[in-house]
Design a protein around this motif. Structure first.
Motif, short mmCIF file in Angstrom:
data_model
loop_
_atom_site.label_atom_id
_atom_site.label_comp_id
_atom_site.label_asym_id
_atom_site.label_seq_id
_atom_site.Cartn_x
_atom_site.Cartn_y
_atom_site.Cartn_z
N VAL A 1 0.99 -1.23 0.08
CA VAL A 1 0.23 0.18 0.44
C VAL A 1 0.66 1.79 0.25
N LEU A 2 0.79 1.97 -0.80
CA LEU A 2 1.31 3.53 -1.38
C LEU A 2 0.16 4.71 -0.81
N HIS A 3 0.33 5.99 -0.11
CA HIS A 3 -0.34 6.46 0.17
C HIS A 3 0.49 8.04 -0.19
N LEU B 1 -7.15 16.57 -6.81
CA LEU B 1 -6.10 16.08 -6.47
C LEU B 1 -5.86 18.06 -5.74
N PRO B 2 -6.81 18.20 -4.78
CA PRO B 2 -6.71 19.21 -4.37
C PRO B 2 -6.14 19.33 -3.08
N HIS B 3 -5.88 20.73 -2.84
CA HIS B 3 -4.28 20.70 -1.40
C HIS B 3 -4.98 19.48 -0.63
N ALA B 4 -4.25 18.38 0.38
CA ALA B 4 -3.97 17.49 1.41
C ALA B 4 -5.06 16.39 1.05
N ALA B 5 -4.96 15.91 -0.63
CA ALA B 5 -5.56 14.89 -1.13
C ALA B 5 -5.15 13.65 -0.87
N LEU B 6 -5.51 13.24 -0.42
CA LEU B 6 -4.78 11.57 -0.41
C LEU B 6 -5.12 10.36 -1.44
N LEU B 7 -4.00 9.82 -2.43
CA LEU B 7 -4.08 8.42 -3.06
C LEU B 7 -3.65 7.65 -2.53
N SER B 8 -4.62 6.68 -2.28
CA SER B 8 -3.89 5.04 -1.74
C SER B 8 -3.96 4.19 -3.21
N LEU B 9 -3.05 4.01 -3.11
CA LEU B 9 -2.94 2.57 -4.46
C LEU B 9 -2.36 1.52 -3.41
N ARG B 10 -2.34 0.07 -4.47
CA ARG B 10 -2.01 -1.22 -4.06
C ARG B 10 -0.89 -0.93 -5.33
N ILE B 11 0.73 -1.30 -4.91
CA ILE B 11 1.09 -1.48 -6.09
C ILE B 11 2.16 -2.47 -5.70
N TRP B 12 2.64 -3.47 -6.64
CA TRP B 12 2.95 -4.56 -6.94
C TRP B 12 4.49 -4.65 -7.60
N PRO B 13 5.05 -4.93 -7.28
CA PRO B 13 6.54 -4.59 -7.82
C PRO B 13 6.87 -5.54 -8.80
N GLY B 14 7.81 -5.42 -9.40
CA GLY B 14 8.41 -6.33 -10.95
C GLY B 14 8.58 -5.08 -11.93
N THR B 15 8.24 -5.56 -13.16
CA THR B 15 8.89 -4.71 -14.23
C THR B 15 8.13 -5.28 -15.59
N PRO B 16 7.07 -4.03 -15.83
CA PRO B 16 7.03 -2.78 -15.22
C PRO B 16 6.88 -2.76 -13.42
N ARG B 17 6.05 -1.94 -12.96
CA ARG B 17 5.82 -2.01 -11.23
C ARG B 17 4.42 -1.48 -11.95
N VAL B 18 3.16 -2.34 -11.40
CA VAL B 18 1.59 -1.65 -11.76
C VAL B 18 1.34 -1.58 -10.32
N GLY B 19 -0.15 -0.66 -10.21
CA GLY B 19 -0.79 -0.36 -9.18
C GLY B 19 -2.25 -0.14 -9.72
N GLN B 20 -3.10 -0.38 -8.69
CA GLN B 20 -4.00 -0.21 -8.75
C GLN B 20 -4.80 0.99 -7.79
N ILE B 21 -5.91 2.04 -8.23
CA ILE B 21 -6.20 2.94 -6.94
C ILE B 21 -7.33 1.74 -6.59
N ILE B 22 -6.64 2.20 -5.02
CA ILE B 22 -8.08 1.96 -3.90
C ILE B 22 -7.83 2.89 -2.74
N GLY B 23 -8.31 4.06 -3.36
CA GLY B 23 -8.92 5.11 -2.40
C GLY B 23 -8.19 6.58 -3.04
N LEU B 24 -9.80 7.39 -3.21
CA LEU B 24 -9.24 9.01 -3.17
C LEU B 24 -9.76 10.03 -1.88
N VAL B 25 -9.33 10.78 -1.24
CA VAL B 25 -10.36 11.35 -0.07
C VAL B 25 -9.67 12.80 -0.29
N THR B 26 -10.76 13.91 -1.13
CA THR B 26 -10.27 14.93 -1.09
C THR B 26 -11.12 15.91 -0.55
#
Length: 188
Positions: A5-7, A163-188
């Motif tokens: 998880v990457l925020h 993406l206003p100020h203090a927006a929080l974008l949460s992703l799930r990322i998987w290592p590898g080549t290429p690295r891929v991700g999935q959006i799991i949340g956005l709080v604005t």
């Protein structure tokens, strides 16, 4: 594998509101820092990183302290370098040039500034260093570059993600080549 998880948290309001600030080190306002600290409270992370610019670095340090972690600075998470436009009010920039940049930033680079693909490349390199649940305090451009790198979202679709100020974008990322991700949340 469940991924990491990457925020990504955009910095709060600064003293330079109404201006195009990229590499300009605009100071954060107390309200902007407080908004970020509130947004970051309670996140389950093992690392806190930030751009090296004060508007991201200051709230990252406060959040990290509350979480009992160190905050690491990484210049790769900086905003796009807007060159000679950096620090200018939007209405002071040639409207046609600004519109062209906003429509196709890969082809219409601000004078003396950074091309969109260069930002995507440096943010992609920063993403490669993420190896555990992490919060990164950064900028809207870097967040959009991460979405391009991880989720293959590019312009003009990126402008559809607020993406206003203090927006929080949460992703799930998987290592590898290429690295891929999935959006799991956005709080604005």
């Amino acid at each position: 594998m469940s991924g990491i998880v990457l925020h990504l948290l955009r910095h709060g309001v600064t003293e330079a509101e109404g201006r195009l600030i990229g590499h300009t080190d605009a100071q954060p306002l107390a309200a902007g820092v407080a908004a970020c600290v509130a947004r970051g409270a309670g996140l389950a992370v093992e690392a806190v990183r930030s751009s090296d610019l004060a508007r991201a670095r200051v709230p990252a340090q406060q959040i990290a302290t509350r979480l009992g972690l160190d905050a690491d600075e990484d210049a790769r998470w900086r905003e796009l370098d807007f060159g000679s436009w950096d620090g200018m009010a939007l209405d002071a920039i040639d409207a046609g040039a600004l519109a062209a940049f906003q429509q196709v930033p890969a082809r219409h680079v601000p004078p003396g500034g950074e091309a969109w693909p260069a930002l995507v490349s440096r943010v992609s390199a920063a993403l490669d260093a993420i190896d555990r649940p992490t919060l990164v305090l950064t900028h809207a451009g870097a967040m959009r570059a991460a979405l391009t790198s991880l989720c293959a979202i590019d312009f003009p679709q990126l402008w559809n993600i607020a993406l206003p100020h203090a927006a929080l974008l949460s992703l799930r990322i998987w290592p590898g080549t290429p690295r891929v991700g999935q959006i799991i949340g956005l709080v604005t």
